[in-house]
Scaffold this motif. Structure first.
Motif, PDB file in Angstrom:
ATOM      1  N   GLN A   2       3.696  -2.056   4.434  1.00  0.00           N
ATOM      2  CA  GLN A   2       4.092  -0.855   5.187  1.00  0.00           C
ATOM      3  C   GLN A   2       4.312   0.330   4.228  1.00  0.00           C
ATOM      4  O   GLN A   2       3.903   1.442   4.523  1.00  0.00           O
ATOM      5  CB  GLN A   2       5.378  -1.114   5.987  1.00  0.00           C
ATOM      6  CG  GLN A   2       5.192  -1.998   7.179  1.00  0.00           C
ATOM      7  CD  GLN A   2       4.602  -1.242   8.359  1.00  0.00           C
ATOM      8  OE1 GLN A   2       4.305  -0.065   8.294  1.00  0.00           O
ATOM      9  NE2 GLN A   2       4.410  -1.944   9.455  1.00  0.00           N
ATOM     10  N   GLU A   3       4.986   0.076   3.113  1.00  0.00           N
ATOM     11  CA  GLU A   3       5.236   1.147   2.140  1.00  0.00           C
ATOM     12  C   GLU A   3       3.933   1.643   1.523  1.00  0.00           C
ATOM     13  O   GLU A   3       3.752   2.842   1.331  1.00  0.00           O
ATOM     14  CB  GLU A   3       6.173   0.668   1.029  1.00  0.00           C
ATOM     15  CG  GLU A   3       7.602   0.450   1.488  1.00  0.00           C
ATOM     16  CD  GLU A   3       8.448  -0.208   0.408  1.00  0.00           C
ATOM     17  OE1 GLU A   3       9.565   0.304   0.173  1.00  0.00           O
ATOM     18  OE2 GLU A   3       8.008  -1.221  -0.184  1.00  0.00           O
TER      19      GLU A   3
ATOM     20  N   ARG B 213       0.935   1.489   2.901  1.00  0.00           N
ATOM     21  CA  ARG B 213       0.238   2.260   3.933  1.00  0.00           C
ATOM     22  C   ARG B 213       0.860   3.647   4.066  1.00  0.00           C
ATOM     23  O   ARG B 213       0.150   4.640   4.161  1.00  0.00           O
ATOM     24  CB  ARG B 213       0.287   1.538   5.274  1.00  0.00           C
ATOM     25  CG  ARG B 213      -0.290   2.430   6.372  1.00  0.00           C
ATOM     26  CD  ARG B 213      -0.420   1.803   7.699  1.00  0.00           C
ATOM     27  NE  ARG B 213       0.807   1.259   8.233  1.00  0.00           N
ATOM     28  CZ  ARG B 213       0.856   0.594   9.363  1.00  0.00           C
ATOM     29  NH1 ARG B 213      -0.233   0.371  10.067  1.00  0.00           N
ATOM     30  NH2 ARG B 213       2.000   0.142   9.806  1.00  0.00           N
ATOM     31  N   GLY B 214       2.201   3.717   4.063  1.00  0.00           N
ATOM     32  CA  GLY B 214       2.877   5.014   4.168  1.00  0.00           C
ATOM     33  C   GLY B 214       2.536   5.930   3.019  1.00  0.00           C
ATOM     34  O   GLY B 214       2.289   7.125   3.220  1.00  0.00           O
ATOM     35  N   ASP B 215       2.492   5.406   1.814  1.00  0.00           N
ATOM     36  CA  ASP B 215       2.130   6.181   0.622  1.00  0.00           C
ATOM     37  C   ASP B 215       0.741   6.785   0.787  1.00  0.00           C
ATOM     38  O   ASP B 215       0.530   7.989   0.572  1.00  0.00           O
ATOM     39  CB  ASP B 215       2.180   5.254  -0.594  1.00  0.00           C
ATOM     40  CG  ASP B 215       1.848   5.933  -1.900  1.00  0.00           C
ATOM     41  OD1 ASP B 215       0.739   6.496  -2.026  1.00  0.00           O
ATOM     42  OD2 ASP B 215       2.677   5.882  -2.823  1.00  0.00           O
TER      43      ASP B 215
ATOM     44  N   VAL C  37       0.649   9.451   3.759  1.00  0.00           N
ATOM     45  CA  VAL C  37       1.250  10.746   3.405  1.00  0.00           C
ATOM     46  C   VAL C  37       0.274  11.556   2.544  1.00  0.00           C
ATOM     47  O   VAL C  37       0.100  12.756   2.756  1.00  0.00           O
ATOM     48  CB  VAL C  37       2.603  10.550   2.687  1.00  0.00           C
ATOM     49  CG1 VAL C  37       3.085  11.828   2.051  1.00  0.00           C
ATOM     50  CG2 VAL C  37       3.643  10.043   3.664  1.00  0.00           C
TER      51      VAL C  37
ATOM     52  N   THR D 269      -3.395   4.502   9.504  1.00  0.00           N
ATOM     53  CA  THR D 269      -2.206   4.478  10.358  1.00  0.00           C
ATOM     54  C   THR D 269      -2.311   3.454  11.479  1.00  0.00           C
ATOM     55  O   THR D 269      -1.293   3.081  12.054  1.00  0.00           O
ATOM     56  CB  THR D 269      -1.902   5.872  10.956  1.00  0.00           C
ATOM     57  OG1 THR D 269      -3.041   6.329  11.683  1.00  0.00           O
ATOM     58  CG2 THR D 269      -1.522   6.861   9.871  1.00  0.00           C
TER      59      THR D 269
ATOM     60  N   GLU E 185       8.379   1.617   7.637  1.00  0.00           N
ATOM     61  CA  GLU E 185       9.003   2.313   6.511  1.00  0.00           C
ATOM     62  C   GLU E 185       8.762   3.814   6.648  1.00  0.00           C
ATOM     63  O   GLU E 185       7.715   4.240   7.119  1.00  0.00           O
ATOM     64  CB  GLU E 185       8.397   1.835   5.184  1.00  0.00           C
ATOM     65  CG  GLU E 185       8.496   0.350   4.950  1.00  0.00           C
ATOM     66  CD  GLU E 185       9.880  -0.107   4.564  1.00  0.00           C
ATOM     67  OE1 GLU E 185      10.660   0.730   4.053  1.00  0.00           O
ATOM     68  OE2 GLU E 185      10.199  -1.286   4.790  1.00  0.00           O
ATOM     69  N   SER E 186       9.727   4.612   6.218  1.00  0.00           N
ATOM     70  CA  SER E 186       9.522   6.057   6.176  1.00  0.00           C
ATOM     71  C   SER E 186       8.618   6.366   4.987  1.00  0.00           C
ATOM     72  O   SER E 186       8.961   6.041   3.853  1.00  0.00           O
ATOM     73  CB  SER E 186      10.851   6.792   6.006  1.00  0.00           C
ATOM     74  OG  SER E 186      11.665   6.562   7.116  1.00  0.00           O
ATOM     75  N   PRO E 187       7.448   6.953   5.251  1.00  0.00           N
ATOM     76  CA  PRO E 187       6.522   7.207   4.158  1.00  0.00           C
ATOM     77  C   PRO E 187       7.032   8.299   3.223  1.00  0.00           C
ATOM     78  O   PRO E 187       7.639   9.270   3.662  1.00  0.00           O
ATOM     79  CB  PRO E 187       5.242   7.643   4.855  1.00  0.00           C
ATOM     80  CG  PRO E 187       5.639   8.038   6.227  1.00  0.00           C
ATOM     81  CD  PRO E 187       6.930   7.367   6.538  1.00  0.00           C
TER      82      PRO E 187
END
Length: 175
Positions: free
Chosen positions: A77-78, A80-82, A85, A125, A134-136
């Motif tokens: 998740q982290e 993917r968020g990275d 963003v 996404t 997770e908050s990206p």
């Protein structure tokens, strides 16, 4: 004018996905990912486009540097968020520059880049990744450039670096 039409025709033809393509193909088939990576074609089109020597406004570059040990400690998740963003910031910057560009091959190439980045953002996404959301956050301090060639090079490194590493992590669910 003819060059612009040819570039537009190539752009449309290269963006059309095979009707049989499935989301799992993106994760499980490296060849499918290579097929949708149009950076090389955009770099060739850039060489024929004299109007894009310097962009009218800077474009924020995606974060491509990776500390391997830190990357491996991140959840899917982290990761993917990275990536998401970075892709989101890139597409926003390209959109701004495209609106400031004169019509012609420059505008067409920037539009193609924006669509390509948006396609990757949509794919990333919508990957089926289990776990807590997770908050990206950006993994670097963003840099900017007035050079489209630098933007294309950096985008290519994001696809062949972080995105490929994430795909390698996700292949456990592949047949």
């Amino acid at each position: 004018m003819a060059l612009s039409r040819l570039l537009l025709l190539c752009m449309v033809a290269s963006e059309v996905w095979d009707a049989e393509t499935r989301p799992i193909d993106f994760v499980c088939d490296r060849e499918s990912r290579r097929d949708i990576n149009t950076v090389v074609e955009m770099e060739a089109a850039l060489a024929d486009c004299d109007a894009l020597k310097t962009l009218p406004s800077p474009i924020q570059l995606p974060c491509i540097k990776v500390h391997k040990a830190s990357w491996e400690r991140k959840s899917a998740q982290e990761k993917r968020g990275d990536i998401a963003v970075s892709l989101g910031a890139l597409t926003g910057s390209v959109r701004v520059v495209r609106t400031l560009s004169q019509p012609g091959c420059a505008s067409t190439l920037l539009e193609r880049l924006e669509r390509t980045v948006n396609n990757y953002l949509h794919i990333v996404t919508h990957l089926d990744i289990r776990g807590s959301v997770e908050s990206p956050v950006l993994s670097c301090t963003p840099q900017s450039t007035h050079s489209l060639s630098t933007v294309l090079w950096t985008f290519s490194r994001l696809l062949t670096g972080k995105l490929e590493w994430l795909m390698a992590d996700l292949t456990h669910g592949c047949p």
